[in-house]
Motif scaffolding. Structure first.
Motif, PDB file in Angstrom:
ATOM      1  N   CYS A 189      38.508  37.534  57.326  1.00 53.62           N
ATOM      2  CA  CYS A 189      38.641  38.560  56.293  1.00 53.62           C
ATOM      3  C   CYS A 189      38.070  38.004  54.994  1.00 53.62           C
ATOM      4  O   CYS A 189      38.466  36.920  54.545  1.00 53.62           O
ATOM      5  CB  CYS A 189      40.107  38.937  56.112  1.00 53.62           C
ATOM      6  SG  CYS A 189      40.412  40.159  54.814  1.00 53.62           S
ATOM      7  N   HIS A 190      37.144  38.726  54.401  1.00 51.32           N
ATOM      8  CA  HIS A 190      36.488  38.274  53.169  1.00 51.32           C
ATOM      9  C   HIS A 190      36.947  39.120  51.980  1.00 51.32           C
ATOM     10  O   HIS A 190      37.054  40.346  52.083  1.00 51.32           O
ATOM     11  CB  HIS A 190      34.970  38.374  53.308  1.00 51.32           C
ATOM     12  CG  HIS A 190      34.372  37.331  54.192  1.00 51.32           C
ATOM     13  ND1 HIS A 190      33.538  36.342  53.721  1.00 51.32           N
ATOM     14  CD2 HIS A 190      34.496  37.098  55.529  1.00 51.32           C
ATOM     15  CE1 HIS A 190      33.166  35.553  54.724  1.00 51.32           C
ATOM     16  NE2 HIS A 190      33.736  36.000  55.834  1.00 51.32           N
ATOM     17  N   LEU A 191      37.190  38.442  50.857  1.00 50.94           N
ATOM     18  CA  LEU A 191      37.594  39.112  49.627  1.00 50.94           C
ATOM     19  C   LEU A 191      36.719  38.613  48.474  1.00 50.94           C
ATOM     20  O   LEU A 191      36.544  37.400  48.296  1.00 50.94           O
ATOM     21  CB  LEU A 191      39.056  38.830  49.281  1.00 50.94           C
ATOM     22  CG  LEU A 191      40.114  39.202  50.324  1.00 50.94           C
ATOM     23  CD1 LEU A 191      40.451  37.984  51.204  1.00 50.94           C
ATOM     24  CD2 LEU A 191      41.390  39.717  49.651  1.00 50.94           C
ATOM     25  N   THR A 192      36.169  39.546  47.713  1.00 52.85           N
ATOM     26  CA  THR A 192      35.388  39.206  46.524  1.00 52.85           C
ATOM     27  C   THR A 192      36.037  39.846  45.305  1.00 52.85           C
ATOM     28  O   THR A 192      36.079  41.076  45.194  1.00 52.85           O
ATOM     29  CB  THR A 192      33.938  39.701  46.643  1.00 52.85           C
ATOM     30  OG1 THR A 192      33.288  39.008  47.708  1.00 52.85           O
ATOM     31  CG2 THR A 192      33.171  39.459  45.354  1.00 52.85           C
ATOM     32  N   PRO A 193      36.584  39.032  44.389  1.00 55.00           N
ATOM     33  CA  PRO A 193      37.168  39.615  43.181  1.00 55.00           C
ATOM     34  C   PRO A 193      36.112  40.334  42.356  1.00 55.00           C
ATOM     35  O   PRO A 193      34.968  39.871  42.251  1.00 55.00           O
ATOM     36  CB  PRO A 193      37.742  38.404  42.435  1.00 55.00           C
ATOM     37  CG  PRO A 193      37.051  37.218  43.006  1.00 55.00           C
ATOM     38  CD  PRO A 193      36.681  37.569  44.415  1.00 55.00           C
ATOM     39  N   ALA A 194      36.483  41.471  41.804  1.00 56.79           N
ATOM     40  CA  ALA A 194      35.561  42.272  41.008  1.00 56.79           C
ATOM     41  C   ALA A 194      35.361  41.643  39.629  1.00 56.79           C
ATOM     42  O   ALA A 194      36.324  41.160  39.016  1.00 56.79           O
ATOM     43  CB  ALA A 194      36.091  43.685  40.861  1.00 56.79           C
ATOM     44  N   ASN A 195      34.107  41.641  39.142  1.00 62.41           N
ATOM     45  CA  ASN A 195      33.865  41.054  37.819  1.00 62.41           C
ATOM     46  C   ASN A 195      34.258  41.989  36.674  1.00 62.41           C
ATOM     47  O   ASN A 195      34.529  41.532  35.563  1.00 62.41           O
ATOM     48  CB  ASN A 195      32.413  40.587  37.675  1.00 62.41           C
ATOM     49  CG  ASN A 195      31.388  41.711  37.800  1.00 62.41           C
ATOM     50  OD1 ASN A 195      31.632  42.863  37.440  1.00 62.41           O
ATOM     51  ND2 ASN A 195      30.199  41.376  38.317  1.00 62.41           N
ATOM     52  N   LEU A 196      34.278  43.310  36.904  1.00 60.31           N
ATOM     53  CA  LEU A 196      34.790  44.290  35.934  1.00 60.31           C
ATOM     54  C   LEU A 196      34.145  44.137  34.556  1.00 60.31           C
ATOM     55  O   LEU A 196      34.788  44.335  33.518  1.00 60.31           O
ATOM     56  CB  LEU A 196      36.315  44.164  35.823  1.00 60.31           C
ATOM     57  CG  LEU A 196      37.091  44.439  37.119  1.00 60.31           C
ATOM     58  CD1 LEU A 196      38.552  43.996  36.974  1.00 60.31           C
ATOM     59  CD2 LEU A 196      37.022  45.906  37.493  1.00 60.31           C
ATOM     60  N   VAL A 197      32.842  43.839  34.546  1.00 55.12           N
ATOM     61  CA  VAL A 197      32.199  43.448  33.288  1.00 55.12           C
ATOM     62  C   VAL A 197      31.980  44.610  32.318  1.00 55.12           C
ATOM     63  O   VAL A 197      31.706  44.378  31.142  1.00 55.12           O
ATOM     64  CB  VAL A 197      30.834  42.768  33.552  1.00 55.12           C
ATOM     65  CG1 VAL A 197      31.029  41.460  34.277  1.00 55.12           C
ATOM     66  CG2 VAL A 197      29.891  43.691  34.327  1.00 55.12           C
ATOM     67  N   THR A 198      32.112  45.845  32.784  1.00 55.61           N
ATOM     68  CA  THR A 198      31.795  46.978  31.922  1.00 55.61           C
ATOM     69  C   THR A 198      32.749  47.100  30.748  1.00 55.61           C
ATOM     70  O   THR A 198      32.366  47.561  29.663  1.00 55.61           O
ATOM     71  CB  THR A 198      31.810  48.286  32.736  1.00 55.61           C
ATOM     72  OG1 THR A 198      30.921  48.140  33.856  1.00 55.61           O
ATOM     73  CG2 THR A 198      31.349  49.472  31.893  1.00 55.61           C
ATOM     74  N   MET A 199      34.010  46.698  30.928  1.00 53.22           N
ATOM     75  CA  MET A 199      35.029  46.830  29.889  1.00 53.22           C
ATOM     76  C   MET A 199      35.619  45.457  29.572  1.00 53.22           C
ATOM     77  O   MET A 199      36.070  44.743  30.477  1.00 53.22           O
ATOM     78  CB  MET A 199      36.157  47.767  30.359  1.00 53.22           C
ATOM     79  CG  MET A 199      35.703  49.143  30.774  1.00 53.22           C
ATOM     80  SD  MET A 199      35.244  50.139  29.347  1.00 53.22           S
ATOM     81  CE  MET A 199      34.542  51.576  30.176  1.00 53.22           C
ATOM     82  N   LEU A 200      35.664  45.106  28.282  1.00 53.18           N
ATOM     83  CA  LEU A 200      36.183  43.811  27.867  1.00 53.18           C
ATOM     84  C   LEU A 200      37.598  43.561  28.371  1.00 53.18           C
ATOM     85  O   LEU A 200      37.911  42.473  28.881  1.00 53.18           O
ATOM     86  CB  LEU A 200      36.161  43.701  26.333  1.00 53.18           C
ATOM     87  CG  LEU A 200      36.863  42.477  25.738  1.00 53.18           C
ATOM     88  CD1 LEU A 200      36.153  41.193  26.153  1.00 53.18           C
ATOM     89  CD2 LEU A 200      36.940  42.587  24.219  1.00 53.18           C
ATOM     90  N   HIS A 201      38.463  44.569  28.248  1.00 55.12           N
ATOM     91  CA  HIS A 201      39.866  44.340  28.612  1.00 55.12           C
ATOM     92  C   HIS A 201      40.045  44.094  30.103  1.00 55.12           C
ATOM     93  O   HIS A 201      41.049  43.524  30.522  1.00 55.12           O
ATOM     94  CB  HIS A 201      40.739  45.513  28.146  1.00 55.12           C
ATOM     95  CG  HIS A 201      40.530  46.782  28.894  1.00 55.12           C
ATOM     96  ND1 HIS A 201      39.393  47.546  28.759  1.00 55.12           N
ATOM     97  CD2 HIS A 201      41.314  47.439  29.802  1.00 55.12           C
ATOM     98  CE1 HIS A 201      39.489  48.616  29.526  1.00 55.12           C
ATOM     99  NE2 HIS A 201      40.630  48.570  30.181  1.00 55.12           N
ATOM    100  N   ARG A 202      39.042  44.493  30.895  1.00 57.49           N
ATOM    101  CA  ARG A 202      39.107  44.255  32.330  1.00 57.49           C
ATOM    102  C   ARG A 202      38.276  43.041  32.750  1.00 57.49           C
ATOM    103  O   ARG A 202      38.592  42.388  33.739  1.00 57.49           O
ATOM    104  CB  ARG A 202      38.654  45.495  33.090  1.00 57.49           C
ATOM    105  CG  ARG A 202      39.457  46.747  32.724  1.00 57.49           C
ATOM    106  CD  ARG A 202      39.894  47.528  33.918  1.00 57.49           C
ATOM    107  NE  ARG A 202      40.743  46.782  34.818  1.00 57.49           N
ATOM    108  CZ  ARG A 202      41.222  47.276  35.969  1.00 57.49           C
ATOM    109  NH1 ARG A 202      40.905  48.506  36.328  1.00 57.49           N
ATOM    110  NH2 ARG A 202      41.996  46.553  36.754  1.00 57.49           N
ATOM    111  N   ALA A 203      37.237  42.740  32.010  1.00 60.69           N
ATOM    112  CA  ALA A 203      36.377  41.609  32.362  1.00 60.69           C
ATOM    113  C   ALA A 203      37.121  40.282  32.304  1.00 60.69           C
ATOM    114  O   ALA A 203      36.703  39.307  32.940  1.00 60.69           O
ATOM    115  CB  ALA A 203      35.166  41.570  31.429  1.00 60.69           C
TER     116      ALA A 203
END
Length: 416
Positions: free
Chosen positions: A115-129
């Motif tokens: 099972c492979h998992l890749t954390p999301a970079n969420l770069v579009t929004m500062l509070h999520r990045a």
């Protein structure tokens, strides 16, 4: 043991607030400046988890990330001249929406049988990045059995990746090989398209997926403009079923044909705009729902209470339940505190198909652990946070202490 789909819900953190940081998220923007109720929000989430534990017999959870984020505060070097949104970012509790934590490909789909998992970079929004480093630390612990899991680093920040909120998986059963669906947006509208096509393709390659078992589809730009900032606001997949709004994809017929070409058993349950408008679908989060396969084989849709309160949405749901379709139950749940910040039942969970015996048991829920969560939350989570409270040192200390108390109670001090 056969693979099961485990929903890992995010526990709503003690810094839960309505700063309105998410551009394109209509609910978040409309509640900007309202007082929030972290204790009530977290208890609503635990109640939802209890319900799904009773229905499915298995349920996981992920923990709030460290807030306020001192590392981000140091990088931003506040001097008093910055905008309120900038000051609020390190306090964001948006990691509660674990549909954005990672993209997950279960073992039957991958070339190495893990099972492979890749954390999301969420770069579009500062509070999520700011989230991914702490998210990865947590995934490394929860899925630390390297014989069965591989946790990758995020894709390069050039390409925006928002995780499982733009990903689905078609299969005959959660333990069977599947066809993975990646939905992306294109830039150019008034709101940013957060999921880049290249990010999705990089994740698919990193996970060792067969290109013939992957489908890449563009989200409808009009849906993004209307406030469907992730595809899970307008569609949800479970096994052979795609439950979707008529206007979810840029090329509706082409999308269905592309999926059927690789998964002929596809069953589309399409909600027409004439029955539920795009605006009402987004307001009620009809599609930001958990579509579950129950032990008997039928499917249930876990929706926000807001769906029952909408005449058009509930009329559609009643007609769907009365039909001979695959979705036989619609179950409303109260997640109003999350809804007011732009996240429904689907936002609050990450789906991982795996053997529960291979997961760190500290992240798996049972009734005793649910009692423990409720006790710690009831004793330590702030009852109310006003936007003007963000930045208050006493509140910051309380939030840190609350999270520490939870980690200690669960025996997860290494995440402190």
């Amino acid at each position: 043991m056969a693979l099961k789909e485990i929903n890992f819900d995010g526990i709503v953190g003690p810094s839960h607030n309505y700063a309105g940081l998410s551009l394109g998220n209509i609910a978040s923007a409309s509640h900007k400046g309202d007082p929030s109720y972290p204790r009530a929000a977290a208890l609503q989430g635990v109640a939802k988890m209890r319900g799904n534990l009773a229905r499915l017999g298995v349920q996981g959870f992920l923990l709030p990330l460290p807030r306020p984020n001192a590392l981000l505060e140091n990088v931003l070097s506040f001097d008093g001249s910055e905008a309120a949104a900038l000051r609020a970012a390190p306090w964001s509790a948006s990691s509660m929406w674990t549909a954005n934590a990672a993209t997950v490909s279960p073992a039957p789909d991958t070339s190495d049988g893990k099972c492979h998992l890749t954390p999301a970079n969420l770069v579009t929004m500062l509070h999520r990045a700011q989230e991914w480093p702490d998210t990865k630390r947590q995934l490394d612990v929860a899925f630390g059995n390297s014989d069965h899991f591989t946790v990758h680093g995020p894709v390069p920040p050039t390409f925006g990746d928002e995780g499982a909120a733009n990903h689905g998986r078609f299969c005959e059963g959660h333990g069977a090989p599947g066809v993975e669906l990646f939905v992306y947006g294109k830039t150019g509208g008034k709101f940013p398209a957060r999921q880049h096509e290249q990010a999705s393709r990089l994740v698919a390659r990193a996970h060792g997926l067969d290109p013939e078992k992957c489908v890449f589809i563009e989200q409808n730009p009009a849906a993004i403009e209307a406030g469907a900032f992730h595809n899970d606001v307008v569609s949800v997949v479970n096994e052979r079923v795609l439950f979707t709004h008529e206007e979810a994809f840029a090329n509706r017929d082409g999308a269905y044909e592309a999926i059927r070409a690789k998964f002929p058993a596809l069953e589309v349950v399409e909600v027409p705009s004439s029955a539920v408008s795009m605006a009402e679908a987004i307001r009620t989060y009809l599609f930001n729902a958990q579509l579950l396969t129950l032990p008997g084989g039928s499917m249930a849709l876990i929706v926000p209470e807001e769906c029952r309160e909408s005449a058009s949405v509930w009329k559609y749901c009643e007609e769907m339940m009365a039909s001979n379709g695959p979705i036989r139950e619609v179950i409303p749940v109260d997640v109003r505190q999350s809804m007011a910040n732009g996240g429904g039942p689907a936002c609050l969970r990450l789906r991982v198909a795996c053997d529960p015996a291979h997961v760190d048991p500290r992240f798996l829920l049972d009734e005793a652990k649910a009692d423990l969560l409720e006790r710690v939350i009831g004793e330590t989570w702030p009852e109310q946070i006003d936007p003007s409270d963000l930045g208050n040192e006493a509140l910051a200390s309380d939030i840190v202490a609350a999270r520490t108390a939870l980690l200690t109670a669960l025996g997860l001090e290494e995440l402190n």
